[in-house]
Scaffold this active site. Structure first.
Site, PDB file in Angstrom:
ATOM      1  N   CYS A  67       0.874  -1.174   0.000  1.00 33.61           N
ATOM      2  CA  CYS A  67       0.000   0.000   0.000  1.00 33.61           C
ATOM      3  C   CYS A  67       0.916   1.231   0.000  1.00 33.61           C
ATOM      4  O   CYS A  67       2.109   1.113  -0.273  1.00 33.61           O
ATOM      5  CB  CYS A  67      -1.007  -0.029   1.152  1.00 33.61           C
ATOM      6  SG  CYS A  67      -0.346   0.140   2.809  1.00 33.61           S
ATOM      7  N   HIS A 100      13.684 -15.650  12.019  1.00 37.29           N
ATOM      8  CA  HIS A 100      13.434 -15.657  13.472  1.00 37.29           C
ATOM      9  C   HIS A 100      11.943 -15.695  13.803  1.00 37.29           C
ATOM     10  O   HIS A 100      11.547 -16.311  14.786  1.00 37.29           O
ATOM     11  CB  HIS A 100      14.023 -14.403  14.123  1.00 37.29           C
ATOM     12  CG  HIS A 100      15.517 -14.367  14.126  1.00 37.29           C
ATOM     13  ND1 HIS A 100      16.243 -13.488  14.905  1.00 37.29           N
ATOM     14  CD2 HIS A 100      16.441 -15.089  13.434  1.00 37.29           C
ATOM     15  CE1 HIS A 100      17.537 -13.665  14.700  1.00 37.29           C
ATOM     16  NE2 HIS A 100      17.686 -14.629  13.795  1.00 37.29           N
TER      17      HIS A 100
HETATM   18  C1  RB5 Z   1      -4.135   5.025   0.325  1.00 36.52           C
HETATM   19  O1  RB5 Z   1      -4.200   6.338  -0.120  1.00 36.52           O
HETATM   20  C2  RB5 Z   1      -3.210   4.885   1.536  1.00 36.52           C
HETATM   21  O2  RB5 Z   1      -3.810   5.438   2.656  1.00 36.52           O
HETATM   22  C3  RB5 Z   1      -2.898   3.422   1.759  1.00 36.52           C
HETATM   23  O3  RB5 Z   1      -2.333   2.900   0.595  1.00 36.52           O
HETATM   24  C4  RB5 Z   1      -1.886   3.080   2.836  1.00 36.52           C
HETATM   25  O4  RB5 Z   1      -0.765   3.875   2.775  1.00 36.52           O
HETATM   26  C5  RB5 Z   1      -2.376   2.922   4.204  1.00 36.52           C
HETATM   27  O5  RB5 Z   1      -1.605   2.599   5.131  1.00 36.52           O
END
Ligand code: RB5
Length: 157
Positions: A67, A100
């Site tokens: 993400c 680990h």
């Molecule tokens: C998306 O905009 C963003 O909030 C997500 O990808 C992530 O970074 C959340 O932790």
């Protein structure tokens, strides 16, 4: 090795690069997307569940969730019983999380790590295995105890 991978819009297009390098290395990918840069309504918990469930069901040996920061992905994935997700920004943590801690999911932040570092992190994670040493097994057993307790003990009223 069979590897599950998923990314929200924040993890795109790093996921495409990781899919390509893992495919080139001969791994089989269970790819949950996204492949759409324009989508902003796709949410990291949905990818965390898809990847985590694939790993838990042994449809994949390990998983990768990407993400923007990697934080949301790791928080969500670690809610799944049987999933141990490591948010890594360096190669030492990546291989140690396997050796680990027996982690089975790697989380990456596409807005935080560069493509080359992310590539090395992925290679370090995928190439490492739990070493089974007694002290690490003891600690892992304690983590599994926490998980069992958390899923079987009702909250106090
Ligand atoms: C998306 O905009 C963003 O909030 C997500 O990808 C992530 O970074 C959340 O932790």
């Amino acid at each position: 090795m069979k590897i599950a991978i998923g990314a929200d819009h924040g993890g795109y297009p790093l996921n495409e690069h990781i899919i390509a390098i893992l495919g080139d290395a001969g791994h089989e990918l269970l790819d949950f997307g996204t492949h759409d840069a324009a989508r902003t309504d796709d949410d990291y918990p949905d990818y965390a569940v898809q990847v985590g469930e694939a790993v838990r069901a042994r449809a994949a040996e390990c998983g990768i969730i990407i993400c923007g920061s990697g934080v949301g992905a790791s928080v969500a994935a670690n809610k799944l019983r049987g999933v141990r997700a490591a948010l890594c920004g360096d190669t030492y943590s990546a291989h140690q999380s396997r050796e680990h801690d027996d982690c089975n999911v790697l989380c990456l932040g596409a807005r935080v790590v560069g493509v080359e570092v992310a590539t090395e992190i992925v290679r370090a994670f995928v190439g490492a295995r739990f070493n089974g040493e007694a002290r690490h097994q003891r600690r892992l057993d304690k983590v599994l105890d926490i998980e069992r307790r958390e899923t079987t003990t009702p909250d106090a009223a």
